[in-house]
Design a protein around this motif. Sequence first.
Motif, PDB file in Angstrom:
ATOM      1  N   GLN A 156       1.180  -1.106   0.034  1.00 46.27           N
ATOM      2  CA  GLN A 156       0.599   0.150  -0.501  1.00 46.27           C
ATOM      3  C   GLN A 156       1.180   1.204   0.346  1.00 46.27           C
ATOM      4  N   VAL A 157       0.641   2.199  -0.891  1.00 51.21           N
ATOM      5  CA  VAL A 157       1.593   3.525  -0.677  1.00 51.21           C
ATOM      6  C   VAL A 157       0.197   4.576  -0.602  1.00 51.21           C
ATOM      7  N   SER A 158       1.011   5.656  -0.708  1.00 50.85           N
ATOM      8  CA  SER A 158       0.187   6.849  -0.632  1.00 50.85           C
ATOM      9  C   SER A 158       0.542   8.063  -1.394  1.00 50.85           C
ATOM     10  N   ASP A 159      -0.461   8.560  -2.387  1.00 46.44           N
ATOM     11  CA  ASP A 159       0.103   9.384  -3.547  1.00 46.44           C
ATOM     12  C   ASP A 159      -0.136  10.502  -3.102  1.00 46.44           C
ATOM     13  N   TRP A 160       0.576  11.661  -3.776  1.00 52.15           N
ATOM     14  CA  TRP A 160       0.557  13.340  -3.147  1.00 52.15           C
ATOM     15  C   TRP A 160       1.227  13.503  -4.177  1.00 52.15           C
ATOM     16  N   VAL A 161       1.401  15.542  -4.246  1.00 50.77           N
ATOM     17  CA  VAL A 161       0.900  15.492  -5.711  1.00 50.77           C
ATOM     18  C   VAL A 161       1.458  17.715  -4.787  1.00 50.77           C
ATOM     19  N   HIS A 162       2.622  18.787  -5.560  1.00 53.00           N
ATOM     20  CA  HIS A 162       2.603  19.514  -5.018  1.00 53.00           C
ATOM     21  C   HIS A 162       3.093  20.545  -6.335  1.00 53.00           C
ATOM     22  N   ARG A 163       3.109  22.026  -6.462  1.00 48.52           N
ATOM     23  CA  ARG A 163       3.882  22.408  -7.370  1.00 48.52           C
ATOM     24  C   ARG A 163       4.945  23.106  -6.323  1.00 48.52           C
ATOM     25  N   PHE A 164       5.460  22.952  -7.188  1.00 47.93           N
ATOM     26  CA  PHE A 164       6.936  24.233  -6.435  1.00 47.93           C
ATOM     27  C   PHE A 164       6.775  25.107  -7.682  1.00 47.93           C
ATOM     28  N   TYR A 165       6.369  26.376  -6.994  1.00 47.88           N
ATOM     29  CA  TYR A 165       5.994  27.465  -7.610  1.00 47.88           C
ATOM     30  C   TYR A 165       7.444  28.569  -7.278  1.00 47.88           C
ATOM     31  N   ASP A 166       8.679  28.288  -6.988  1.00 51.44           N
ATOM     32  CA  ASP A 166      10.092  28.919  -6.813  1.00 51.44           C
ATOM     33  C   ASP A 166      10.812  28.236  -7.733  1.00 51.44           C
ATOM     34  N   ARG A 167      10.336  26.655  -8.336  1.00 50.84           N
ATOM     35  CA  ARG A 167      11.307  25.683  -9.839  1.00 50.84           C
ATOM     36  C   ARG A 167      10.340  25.949 -10.713  1.00 50.84           C
ATOM     37  N   SER A 168       9.195  26.880 -10.518  1.00 50.80           N
ATOM     38  CA  SER A 168       7.727  26.355 -11.823  1.00 50.80           C
ATOM     39  C   SER A 168       7.941  24.852 -12.465  1.00 50.80           C
ATOM     40  N   TYR A 169       7.804  24.108 -11.308  1.00 48.72           N
ATOM     41  CA  TYR A 169       7.591  22.861 -12.016  1.00 48.72           C
ATOM     42  C   TYR A 169       6.410  22.114 -10.860  1.00 48.72           C
ATOM     43  N   ASN A 170       5.552  20.702 -12.146  1.00 53.31           N
ATOM     44  CA  ASN A 170       4.475  20.306 -10.617  1.00 53.31           C
ATOM     45  C   ASN A 170       4.609  18.981 -10.239  1.00 53.31           C
ATOM     46  N   TRP A 171       5.008  18.018  -9.301  1.00 51.11           N
ATOM     47  CA  TRP A 171       5.412  16.784  -8.569  1.00 51.11           C
ATOM     48  C   TRP A 171       4.630  15.558  -8.255  1.00 51.11           C
ATOM     49  N   GLU A 172       4.216  14.882  -9.052  1.00 48.28           N
ATOM     50  CA  GLU A 172       3.640  14.242  -8.058  1.00 48.28           C
ATOM     51  C   GLU A 172       4.607  12.953  -7.648  1.00 48.28           C
ATOM     52  N   GLY A 173       3.551  12.602  -6.549  1.00 44.82           N
ATOM     53  CA  GLY A 173       5.129  10.953  -5.936  1.00 44.82           C
ATOM     54  C   GLY A 173       4.333  10.250  -4.946  1.00 44.82           C
ATOM     55  N   SER A 174       4.617   8.916  -4.852  1.00 47.63           N
ATOM     56  CA  SER A 174       3.846   7.800  -4.180  1.00 47.63           C
ATOM     57  C   SER A 174       4.549   7.213  -2.866  1.00 47.63           C
ATOM     58  N   PHE A 175       4.314   6.915  -1.805  1.00 43.15           N
ATOM     59  CA  PHE A 175       5.412   6.375  -0.611  1.00 43.15           C
ATOM     60  C   PHE A 175       4.850   5.562  -0.027  1.00 43.15           C
ATOM     61  N   THR A 176       5.427   4.483   0.332  1.00 46.33           N
ATOM     62  CA  THR A 176       5.057   3.452   1.099  1.00 46.33           C
ATOM     63  C   THR A 176       3.615   3.563   1.836  1.00 46.33           C
ATOM     64  N   ILE A 177       3.445   3.331   2.812  1.00 45.15           N
ATOM     65  CA  ILE A 177       2.607   3.652   3.982  1.00 45.15           C
ATOM     66  C   ILE A 177       3.442   3.425   5.119  1.00 45.15           C
ATOM     67  N   ASP A 178       3.875   1.826   5.746  1.00 44.73           N
ATOM     68  CA  ASP A 178       5.207   2.366   6.310  1.00 44.73           C
ATOM     69  C   ASP A 178       6.987   2.507   5.961  1.00 44.73           C
ATOM     70  N   GLU A 179       6.999   3.291   6.883  1.00 46.39           N
ATOM     71  CA  GLU A 179       8.892   3.793   6.533  1.00 46.39           C
ATOM     72  C   GLU A 179       8.424   4.659   5.689  1.00 46.39           C
ATOM     73  N   CYS A 180       7.417   4.663   4.687  1.00 44.42           N
ATOM     74  CA  CYS A 180       8.258   6.472   4.057  1.00 44.42           C
ATOM     75  C   CYS A 180       8.856   6.042   2.658  1.00 44.42           C
ATOM     76  N   ILE A 181       8.679   5.000   2.225  1.00 43.04           N
ATOM     77  CA  ILE A 181      10.175   4.453   1.074  1.00 43.04           C
ATOM     78  C   ILE A 181       9.164   5.242   0.011  1.00 43.04           C
ATOM     79  N   PRO A 182       9.964   5.883  -0.766  1.00 44.88           N
ATOM     80  CA  PRO A 182       9.592   7.333  -1.962  1.00 44.88           C
ATOM     81  C   PRO A 182       9.251   5.143  -3.161  1.00 44.88           C
TER      82      PRO A 182
END
Length: 222
Positions: A156-182
């Motif tokens: 099981q993983v968790s999904d996240w999104v973020h906007r880096f305004y200072d770097r002008s790009y969008n990011w999406e990532g997934s991490f394991t629920i346990d231990e936050c492994i990318p």
Amino acid sequence: MKCVLALAVLLLVGVSEGCTGRPLSGMLRRTSTTVAVEPCESPAQWESAYEMFDPTVGHQFVVRGKYSYDKTNLRKRRYEVVEEGHSEYRFIEVIQLFKEEKEYLIDMRTRECYEQPLYRPGEPMMGFRPHDVPTGAIYRGNRTYGSTSVPKGSLQVSDWVHRFYDRSYNWEGSFTIDECIPVRSDDFNITTFGARFQEFYDVTTGISDPNVFIPPSSCRGK
């Protein structure tokens, strides 16, 4: 967007701590929750196999290799097999030392080494980017790889999104629920570098050989 969805379905995931240590594949289930979820931090030091590709370029561009990540000492190292258009292959080692603001590129075939500053004129000073869920990222829910009906057959993983305004790009990532492994880290900026999809698997915590961050002696002094 179709590329992102296809990538999510085809993604193979393997984490050697907290699960079987073998890649998992199969059914994928997306769930959401109303419970507040806080951004997490991945282990400060880890190593993995990884793949990266850019679907926006005019020909196929795929990178496969080994990755060493050291947030404690602000350094990263990649051993890359670069494939371009199914015909051209390059073998490159990249060492990034953020405290020294130096980057080393080693051609593994010729052993030629090129030293250059991490921050070059005309480029934004991005600094060391940790493999954590960024502060302010938006939680999109959880997903399950594999099958929950089989003992130890799912991840099981968790999904996240973020906007880096200072770097002008969008990011999406997934991490394991346990231990936050990318598991996945995707960057999008069509007007500059395009899109970069990265997958991490066979992750192990810690650094097995700290010497991988030491550039060859031929690199120094250039």
